[in-house]
Design a protein around this motif. Structure first.
Motif, PDB file in Angstrom:
ATOM      1  N   LYS A   1       1.423   5.240  -5.742  1.00  0.00           N
ATOM      2  CA  LYS A   1       0.909   5.143  -7.113  1.00  0.00           C
ATOM      3  C   LYS A   1       2.037   5.316  -8.138  1.00  0.00           C
ATOM      4  CE  LYS A   1      -0.345  10.031  -7.749  1.00  0.00           C
ATOM      5  NZ  LYS A   1      -1.486  10.976  -7.954  1.00  0.00           N
ATOM      6  N   PRO A   2       1.847   4.795  -9.361  1.00  0.00           N
ATOM      7  CA  PRO A   2       2.849   5.005 -10.413  1.00  0.00           C
ATOM      8  C   PRO A   2       3.070   6.500 -10.666  1.00  0.00           C
ATOM      9  CG  PRO A   2       1.230   3.353 -11.075  1.00  0.00           C
ATOM     10  CD  PRO A   2       0.712   3.969  -9.808  1.00  0.00           C
ATOM     11  N   GLU A   3       4.303   6.856 -10.909  1.00  0.00           N
ATOM     12  CA  GLU A   3       4.678   8.259 -11.168  1.00  0.00           C
ATOM     13  C   GLU A   3       4.322   9.175  -9.997  1.00  0.00           C
ATOM     14  OE1 GLU A   3       6.444   8.533 -13.826  1.00  0.00           O
ATOM     15  OE2 GLU A   3       5.908   6.500 -14.474  1.00  0.00           O
TER      16      GLU A   3
ATOM     17  N   THR B   1       7.746  -7.487  -7.478  1.00  0.00           N
ATOM     18  CA  THR B   1       6.554  -7.643  -8.316  1.00  0.00           C
ATOM     19  C   THR B   1       6.082  -9.086  -8.454  1.00  0.00           C
ATOM     20  OG1 THR B   1       7.972  -7.680 -10.293  1.00  0.00           O
ATOM     21  CG2 THR B   1       7.042  -5.558  -9.640  1.00  0.00           C
TER      22      THR B   1
ATOM     23  N   THR C   1      -1.513  -3.421  -4.083  1.00  0.00           N
ATOM     24  CA  THR C   1      -1.751  -2.470  -5.175  1.00  0.00           C
ATOM     25  C   THR C   1      -3.208  -2.528  -5.643  1.00  0.00           C
ATOM     26  OG1 THR C   1      -0.877  -4.142  -6.734  1.00  0.00           O
ATOM     27  CG2 THR C   1       0.634  -2.412  -5.993  1.00  0.00           C
TER      28      THR C   1
ATOM     29  N   ALA D   1      -0.191  -1.857 -10.050  1.00  0.00           N
ATOM     30  CA  ALA D   1      -0.023  -0.411 -10.242  1.00  0.00           C
ATOM     31  C   ALA D   1       0.762   0.160  -9.065  1.00  0.00           C
ATOM     32  CB  ALA D   1      -1.380   0.273 -10.358  1.00  0.00           C
ATOM     33  N   SER D   2       2.027   0.467  -9.288  1.00  0.00           N
ATOM     34  CA  SER D   2       2.886   0.959  -8.212  1.00  0.00           C
ATOM     35  C   SER D   2       4.077   1.721  -8.768  1.00  0.00           C
ATOM     36  CB  SER D   2       3.404  -0.219  -7.377  1.00  0.00           C
ATOM     37  OG  SER D   2       4.342   0.201  -6.413  1.00  0.00           O
ATOM     38  N   ARG D   3       4.559   2.664  -8.002  1.00  0.00           N
ATOM     39  CA  ARG D   3       5.827   3.293  -8.326  1.00  0.00           C
ATOM     40  C   ARG D   3       6.915   2.226  -8.261  1.00  0.00           C
ATOM     41  NH1 ARG D   3       6.544   7.798  -3.906  1.00  0.00           N
ATOM     42  NH2 ARG D   3       8.476   8.208  -5.063  1.00  0.00           N
ATOM     43  N   SER D   4       7.992   2.434  -8.960  1.00  0.00           N
ATOM     44  CA  SER D   4       9.060   1.428  -9.018  1.00  0.00           C
ATOM     45  C   SER D   4      10.322   1.867  -8.291  1.00  0.00           C
ATOM     46  CB  SER D   4       9.405   1.104 -10.479  1.00  0.00           C
ATOM     47  OG  SER D   4       9.808   2.287 -11.170  1.00  0.00           O
TER      48      SER D   4
END
Length: 334
Positions: free
Chosen positions: A169-171, A196, A205, A214-217
């Motif tokens: 997940k993001p962050e 992406t 995602t 929506a994903s961590r980078s």
């Protein structure tokens, strides 16, 4: 692919369809030339003649431009190789810029066909409409996005959808295996996955996080699935994901992780993917510009693709469509 051994005249083709068509031509031509002991030499000369002049019925110098999904690419590559045996005057060029990257070119009218590991997005539909690009959507196979670790990993027995979400997940605050599940090693996880522009990224995602994109980078990204295979195979604490065919081809270098979506851990296999029991199962597509279909080389290639999609999908590691679905796709082509 085609191979010829001059000592015994053995011919090998990936597709039985191509083999039957080519060999029927060879025997017909050789039979006109001679009989008896000279037949084998005539067969060899017929082979050279047929592959020099071609077996197909499309114009010389024709080009079919394809781009898009790295997941769909193995099927397209296999189809293109054998189509060109039957139609050597046609050049098939297939790029790999990801589903999204391919749609950018497709909706700009730059390519004839886009391989896609997800359905076309509303924004891409709008782009195609803006540029006057009309198309048909054709399903060609089924895939199961496969989560993999290094084969030396002896503690990841399965992952839940919730755990995957926490990792990607993001962050995300997950940095080590011990952050995922108590008792796992206090070692940093090396993450690798699609970029992406990838349809696999979008589908993963959306399925795991509930939102496309929506994903961590902070992970190793690539549009080249072979590079992701190498990344996971070369790092003991790696975790990655990509299409099933890339796992199937590299099972000696990778370990598939069963996914628990609430009904117990499930491995991706042709059977669980076909029955949609595996939670990351999905269809694969090609999108074809309808104006391009008016060109005989494009129509012939797409028709050949659909007629043989079952064989080639299975051959490269995916799951073939049911005959009913395949026939429905062929009807769309008409």
């Amino acid at each position: 692919m085609f191979k010829f051994h001059s000592q015994n005249g053995i011919y090998h083709f990936r597709s039985p369809y191509v083999k039957a068509k080519v060999l029927s031509k060879l025997h017909a031509v050789a039979g006109r030339w001679c009989e008896g002991t000279m037949y084998r030499k005539a067969l060899f000369l017929a082979l050279l003649l047929i592959f020099t002049l071609g077996l197909g019925c499309v114009d010389d110098g024709s080009v079919v431009l394809i781009d898009g999904s790295s997941t769909v690419f193995p099927i397209t590559e296999a189809v293109a190789e054998e189509f060109q045996i039957v139609n050597p005057s046609v050049m098939i060029t297939a790029g790999v810029s990801g589903t999204g990257g391919g749609f950018k070119k497709f909706c700009a009218g730059e390519i004839d066909i886009n391989g896609a590991s997800r359905p076309i997005k509303e924004s891409e539909i709008t782009a195609c409409e803006k540029n006057g690009v009309e198309y048909i959507e054709l399903m060609v196979a089924y895939d199961g996005i496969t989560v993999v670790v290094n084969p030396d990993n002896d503690f990841v027995d399965y992952l839940t959808v919730e755990e995957l979400g926490e990792i990607w997940k993001p962050e995300s605050r997950v940095e080590k295996w011990s952050d995922v599940r108590p008792g796992w090693p206090d070692r940093e996880i090396f993450l690798a996955g699609p970029d992406t522009d990838s349809g696999t990224f979008d589908y993963f995602t959306e399925t795991i996080m509930g939102e496309s994109g929506a994903s961590r980078s902070d992970y190793t990204k690539s549009s080249d699935d072979d590079m992701l295979v190498r990344a996971v195979a070369g790092e003991k604490d790696a975790l990655g994901y990509f299409g099933y065919a890339y796992y199937a081809e590299n099972q000696d270098k990778l370990k598939a992780v069963p996914i628990d979506a609430g009904e117990g851990p499930m491995y991706p296999t042709p059977e669980t993917i076909e029955k949609k029991e595996y939670s990351l199962s999905r269809p694969l597509f090609i999108y074809v510009n309808t104006e391009s279909l008016e060109r005989p080389e494009v129509f012939a290639f797409v028709e050949y693709y659909l007629q043989n999609s079952g064989f080639f999908a299975k051959d490269v590691g995916y799951v073939s469509l049911a005959n009913e679905t395949k026939n429905e796709m062929l009807e769309r082509l008409k």
